[in-house]
Enzyme design. Structure first.
Site, PDB file in Angstrom:
ATOM      1  N   ARG A 123     -29.333  15.148 -12.838  1.00 47.81           N
ATOM      2  CA  ARG A 123     -29.290  14.830 -14.185  1.00 47.81           C
ATOM      3  C   ARG A 123     -28.220  15.323 -15.160  1.00 47.81           C
ATOM      4  O   ARG A 123     -28.266  15.332 -16.082  1.00 47.81           O
ATOM      5  CB  ARG A 123     -30.554  15.000 -14.769  1.00 47.81           C
ATOM      6  N   LYS A 145     -15.970   7.971 -21.272  1.00 53.01           N
ATOM      7  CA  LYS A 145     -16.364   6.804 -20.654  1.00 53.01           C
ATOM      8  C   LYS A 145     -16.238   6.883 -19.044  1.00 53.01           C
ATOM      9  O   LYS A 145     -15.064   7.063 -18.758  1.00 53.01           O
ATOM     10  CB  LYS A 145     -15.546   5.366 -21.156  1.00 53.01           C
ATOM     11  N   GLU A 187      -0.615   1.762 -23.019  1.00 52.00           N
ATOM     12  CA  GLU A 187      -1.631   2.434 -23.909  1.00 52.00           C
ATOM     13  C   GLU A 187      -1.085   3.252 -24.540  1.00 52.00           C
ATOM     14  O   GLU A 187      -1.498   3.377 -25.831  1.00 52.00           O
ATOM     15  CB  GLU A 187      -2.576   3.041 -22.835  1.00 52.00           C
ATOM     16  N   LYS A 229      -6.579   9.392 -29.604  1.00 55.56           N
ATOM     17  CA  LYS A 229      -7.803   8.823 -29.183  1.00 55.56           C
ATOM     18  C   LYS A 229      -8.994   9.948 -29.308  1.00 55.56           C
ATOM     19  O   LYS A 229      -9.995   9.590 -29.605  1.00 55.56           O
ATOM     20  CB  LYS A 229      -7.797   8.838 -27.662  1.00 55.56           C
ATOM     21  N   GLU A 239     -19.001   4.205 -29.343  1.00 52.30           N
ATOM     22  CA  GLU A 239     -18.564   2.634 -29.747  1.00 52.30           C
ATOM     23  C   GLU A 239     -19.391   1.743 -30.393  1.00 52.30           C
ATOM     24  O   GLU A 239     -19.722   0.525 -30.153  1.00 52.30           O
ATOM     25  CB  GLU A 239     -17.908   1.948 -28.312  1.00 52.30           C
ATOM     26  N   ARG A 243     -14.488   2.850 -32.435  1.00 55.52           N
ATOM     27  CA  ARG A 243     -13.928   2.920 -31.037  1.00 55.52           C
ATOM     28  C   ARG A 243     -13.295   1.674 -30.391  1.00 55.52           C
ATOM     29  O   ARG A 243     -12.527   1.881 -29.734  1.00 55.52           O
ATOM     30  CB  ARG A 243     -15.015   3.869 -30.165  1.00 55.52           C
ATOM     31  N   ASN A 247      -9.697  -0.783 -27.965  1.00 57.18           N
ATOM     32  CA  ASN A 247      -9.697  -2.230 -27.017  1.00 57.18           C
ATOM     33  C   ASN A 247      -8.482  -3.209 -27.538  1.00 57.18           C
ATOM     34  O   ASN A 247      -8.590  -4.407 -27.010  1.00 57.18           O
ATOM     35  CB  ASN A 247     -11.086  -2.730 -26.846  1.00 57.18           C
ATOM     36  N   HIS A 250      -7.171  -5.713 -25.172  1.00 65.68           N
ATOM     37  CA  HIS A 250      -7.854  -5.731 -23.905  1.00 65.68           C
ATOM     38  C   HIS A 250      -8.794  -6.754 -23.852  1.00 65.68           C
ATOM     39  O   HIS A 250      -8.914  -7.171 -22.582  1.00 65.68           O
ATOM     40  CB  HIS A 250      -8.709  -4.253 -23.867  1.00 65.68           C
ATOM     41  N   HIS A 254      -8.307  -7.986 -20.084  1.00 66.50           N
ATOM     42  CA  HIS A 254      -9.460  -8.117 -19.088  1.00 66.50           C
ATOM     43  C   HIS A 254      -9.489  -9.478 -18.384  1.00 66.50           C
ATOM     44  O   HIS A 254      -9.778  -9.475 -17.107  1.00 66.50           O
ATOM     45  CB  HIS A 254     -10.606  -7.332 -19.556  1.00 66.50           C
ATOM     46  N   HIS A 267      -3.642  -2.782 -14.625  1.00 66.73           N
ATOM     47  CA  HIS A 267      -4.347  -2.695 -16.024  1.00 66.73           C
ATOM     48  C   HIS A 267      -3.455  -2.699 -17.124  1.00 66.73           C
ATOM     49  O   HIS A 267      -3.574  -3.641 -18.131  1.00 66.73           O
ATOM     50  CB  HIS A 267      -5.420  -1.589 -15.957  1.00 66.73           C
TER      51      HIS A 267
HETATM   52  P1  NAD Z   1      -5.461   4.529 -10.453  1.00 63.72           P
HETATM   53  O1  NAD Z   1      -6.367   5.926 -10.506  1.00 63.72           O
HETATM   54  O2  NAD Z   1      -5.862   3.638  -9.402  1.00 63.72           O
HETATM   55  O3  NAD Z   1      -3.979   5.208  -9.995  1.00 63.72           O
HETATM   56  C1  NAD Z   1      -2.863   4.454  -9.719  1.00 63.72           C
HETATM   57  C2  NAD Z   1      -2.144   4.743  -8.399  1.00 63.72           C
HETATM   58  O4  NAD Z   1      -1.451   5.962  -8.501  1.00 63.72           O
HETATM   59  C3  NAD Z   1      -3.077   5.198  -7.256  1.00 63.72           C
HETATM   60  O5  NAD Z   1      -2.700   4.653  -6.080  1.00 63.72           O
HETATM   61  C4  NAD Z   1      -2.910   6.552  -7.265  1.00 63.72           C
HETATM   62  O6  NAD Z   1      -3.549   7.230  -5.863  1.00 63.72           O
HETATM   63  C5  NAD Z   1      -1.727   7.001  -7.284  1.00 63.72           C
HETATM   64  N1  NAD Z   1      -1.260   8.049  -8.245  1.00 63.72           N
HETATM   65  C6  NAD Z   1      -2.086   8.923  -9.067  1.00 63.72           C
HETATM   66  N2  NAD Z   1      -1.624   9.843  -9.805  1.00 63.72           N
HETATM   67  C7  NAD Z   1      -0.249  10.104  -8.830  1.00 63.72           C
HETATM   68  C8  NAD Z   1       0.784  10.788  -8.851  1.00 63.72           C
HETATM   69  N3  NAD Z   1       0.908  11.808  -9.785  1.00 63.72           N
HETATM   70  N4  NAD Z   1       2.052  10.594  -8.198  1.00 63.72           N
HETATM   71  C9  NAD Z   1       1.953   9.536  -7.340  1.00 63.72           C
HETATM   72  N5  NAD Z   1       0.908   8.585  -7.324  1.00 63.72           N
HETATM   73  C10 NAD Z   1      -0.293   8.839  -7.913  1.00 63.72           C
HETATM   74  O7  NAD Z   1      -5.030   3.709 -11.830  1.00 63.72           O
HETATM   75  P2  NAD Z   1      -4.895   4.503 -13.353  1.00 63.72           P
HETATM   76  O8  NAD Z   1      -4.080   3.494 -13.868  1.00 63.72           O
HETATM   77  O9  NAD Z   1      -4.785   5.868 -13.160  1.00 63.72           O
HETATM   78  O10 NAD Z   1      -6.574   4.260 -13.591  1.00 63.72           O
HETATM   79  C11 NAD Z   1      -7.077   2.623 -13.540  1.00 63.72           C
HETATM   80  C12 NAD Z   1      -8.479   2.969 -13.832  1.00 63.72           C
HETATM   81  O11 NAD Z   1      -8.730   3.821 -15.201  1.00 63.72           O
HETATM   82  C13 NAD Z   1      -9.239   1.567 -14.007  1.00 63.72           C
HETATM   83  O12 NAD Z   1     -10.495   1.669 -13.168  1.00 63.72           O
HETATM   84  C14 NAD Z   1      -9.599   1.657 -15.396  1.00 63.72           C
HETATM   85  O13 NAD Z   1     -10.980   0.727 -15.504  1.00 63.72           O
HETATM   86  C15 NAD Z   1      -9.883   2.854 -15.859  1.00 63.72           C
HETATM   87  N6  NAD Z   1      -9.707   3.132 -17.135  1.00 63.72           N
HETATM   88  C16 NAD Z   1     -10.851   4.112 -17.817  1.00 63.72           C
HETATM   89  C17 NAD Z   1     -10.726   4.102 -18.899  1.00 63.72           C
HETATM   90  C18 NAD Z   1     -11.814   5.121 -19.882  1.00 63.72           C
HETATM   91  O14 NAD Z   1     -11.961   5.443 -21.089  1.00 63.72           O
HETATM   92  N7  NAD Z   1     -12.528   5.850 -18.985  1.00 63.72           N
HETATM   93  C19 NAD Z   1      -9.597   3.924 -20.124  1.00 63.72           C
HETATM   94  C20 NAD Z   1      -8.747   3.152 -19.408  1.00 63.72           C
HETATM   95  C21 NAD Z   1      -8.876   2.806 -17.767  1.00 63.72           C
HETATM   96  N1  GLY Z   2     -10.249   2.953 -23.334  1.00 68.00           N
HETATM   97  C1  GLY Z   2     -11.094   2.736 -24.361  1.00 68.00           C
HETATM   98  C2  GLY Z   2     -12.029   3.648 -24.961  1.00 68.00           C
HETATM   99  O1  GLY Z   2     -11.855   4.919 -24.123  1.00 68.00           O
HETATM  100  O2  GLY Z   2     -12.959   3.290 -25.546  1.00 68.00           O
END
Ligand code: NAD
Ligand code: GLY
Length: 365
Positions: A123, A145, A187, A229, A239, A243, A247, A250, A254, A267
């Site tokens: 939980r 998120k 971003e 942010k 949101e 918030r 997007n 996006h 998306h 992304h």
């Molecule tokens: P990712 O986590 O896949 O990382 C990208 C690549 O970089 C991976 O291969 C990873 O292993 C590598 N990597 C990470 N750190 C490294 C470093 N310091 N040196 C070398 N390689 C490294 O991708 P991302 O772009 O970080 O995240 C994308 C994800 O984030 C998606 O799933 C998306 O939906 C999510 N996201 C979430 C939010 C949110 O608010 N929670 C917002 C935007 C995106």
């Molecule tokens: N990445 C969009 C949000 O966090 O709301």
């Protein structure tokens, strides 16, 4: 290496938390920054790529604790319920309990999955974000998120669940591949467009230093992005309205990711094209003054980001894919549109012709 740590706060009452930003925060300095844990039990969640680079220095900072390490496979394809189940099995097998703290060491994939496990394990347990991609440092690690993907769509299973702290060490960005780095810059440009015209102008004036990953430029852009942010999230954590401005671009982005198969576009790359589409749409709606869209596109191009669609993308398929957007209400897709650089609105009432013309300008048929 500069030793100063900059700290900003995400103000959410008794769930407020700090974001620490600095150069070289892993290793011994990490201990003070993560905050107090409820017990000695910690589980670091990471993947093989990040672990080979940064697990040792993270462990050095947590040497007072009993640390287990859950290593998930690298990649978006593993942000799913199978990995979630493996993580739950791991925590049960290693006898973690409600006082444990999870530490997400990685990009947005690791962070989103860890956060969702933290939200639901017994939980809810504490968790800390140590984001290692630029995208995770300026976006996904802040704001609570958390999610995993479902076969029918990204982030379809998740929760709003805030971390205890976020520790951003910019030194880890030195190993980040160029494409991943540029994806994070998309971003950052977004924050200028949606909230802060002065920041946008600063990015234009300093794009070379940013592309060269210069320390002071990085600290400035990460700090300002996190501040924006944090301000938005503090006003609208779940949101209900504001918030959604995070997007911008996006809804188009998306759909691009979805139609091309996840993994084809990063992304941030899809969001880059999506922001140019959203900006042109805003001009067609007579909101953004003419020239605004090309100014945004030029900055994105300076940062090695795509601003046009490539490959065979159908307009009708884009419309269908955009219908899946989480901002859709009663079948009506809502869009974040720009009124000026630095000021946007969420709109449901727009001209379909302007949307069709925008899609026609980018899609192959
Ligand atoms: P990712 O986590 O896949 O990382 C990208 C690549 O970089 C991976 O291969 C990873 O292993 C590598 N990597 C990470 N750190 C490294 C470093 N310091 N040196 C070398 N390689 C490294 O991708 P991302 O772009 O970080 O995240 C994308 C994800 O984030 C998606 O799933 C998306 O939906 C999510 N996201 C979430 C939010 C949110 O608010 N929670 C917002 C935007 C995106
Ligand atoms: N990445 C969009 C949000 O966090 O709301």
């Amino acid at each position: 290496m500069s030793n100063a740590v900059q700290t900003i706060s995400v103000d959410l009452g008794d769930r407020s938390y700090p974001i620490h930003i600095g150069d070289g925060l892993l290793g011994q300095r990490l201990r003070q920054l993560v905050g107090e844990f409820r017990s000695k039990q910690v589980a670091i969640f990471t993947n093989p790529t990040v672990s080979s680079l940064y697990l040792e220095s993270t462990l050095a900072g947590l040497s007072d604790f009993n640390v287990d390490v859950f290593t998930m496979p690298d990649g978006e394809a593993h942000k799913n319920l199978d990995t979630y189940n493996d993580a739950m099995d791991f925590l049960m097998d290693h006898r973690h309990n409600r006082t444990t703290c999870l530490v997400a060491l990685g990009g947005g994939v690791v962070g989103d999955l860890t956060g969702f496990v933290a939200a639901t394990f017994q939980r809810g347990v504490d968790f800390v974000q140590i984001p290692t991609t630029l995208l995770a440092q300026v976006d996904s690690s802040v704001g609570g998120k958390t999610a995993v993907n479902h076969a029918s769509g990204k982030n379809m299973i998740g929760a709003f669940y805030q971390p205890q702290s976020v520790v951003i060490d910019i030194s880890v960005l030195r190993t980040l591949p160029d494409r991943e780095y540029a994806a994070g810059l998309a971003e950052i440009v977004k924050y200028g467009v949606i909230y802060d015209a002065e920041f946008f102008a600063w990015l234009e004036a300093n794009s070379e230093a940013i592309s060269a990953r210069e320390t002071q430029a990085l600290i400035h852009v990460i700090r300002r992005s996190c501040e924006i942010k944090a301000e938005v999230v503090a006003q609208d954590e779940r949101e209900a309205g504001l918030r959604a401005i995070l997007n911008f671009g996006h809804t188009f982005g998306h759909a691009i990711e979805n139609l091309s198969g996840y993994g084809t576009w990063l992304h941030g790359e899809a969001v880059s094209v999506g922001m140019v589409m959203a900006a042109q749409f805003s001009e067609r709606l007579n909101r953004l003054p003419q020239g605004g869209a090309s100014r945004i596109a030029e900055l994105l191009e300076c940062m090695d980001l795509p601003v046009t669609l490539t490959g065979d993308v159908e307009r009708q398929a884009m419309l269908t894919a955009m219908g899946m957007d989480k901002k859709t209400v009663d079948g009506r897709v809502r869009f974040v549109v720009a009124n000026a650089i630095g000021q946007v609105d969420l709109v449901a009432d727009y001209s379909q012709a302007a949307l069709d013309e925008t899609l026609a300008a980018f899609c192959s048929r």
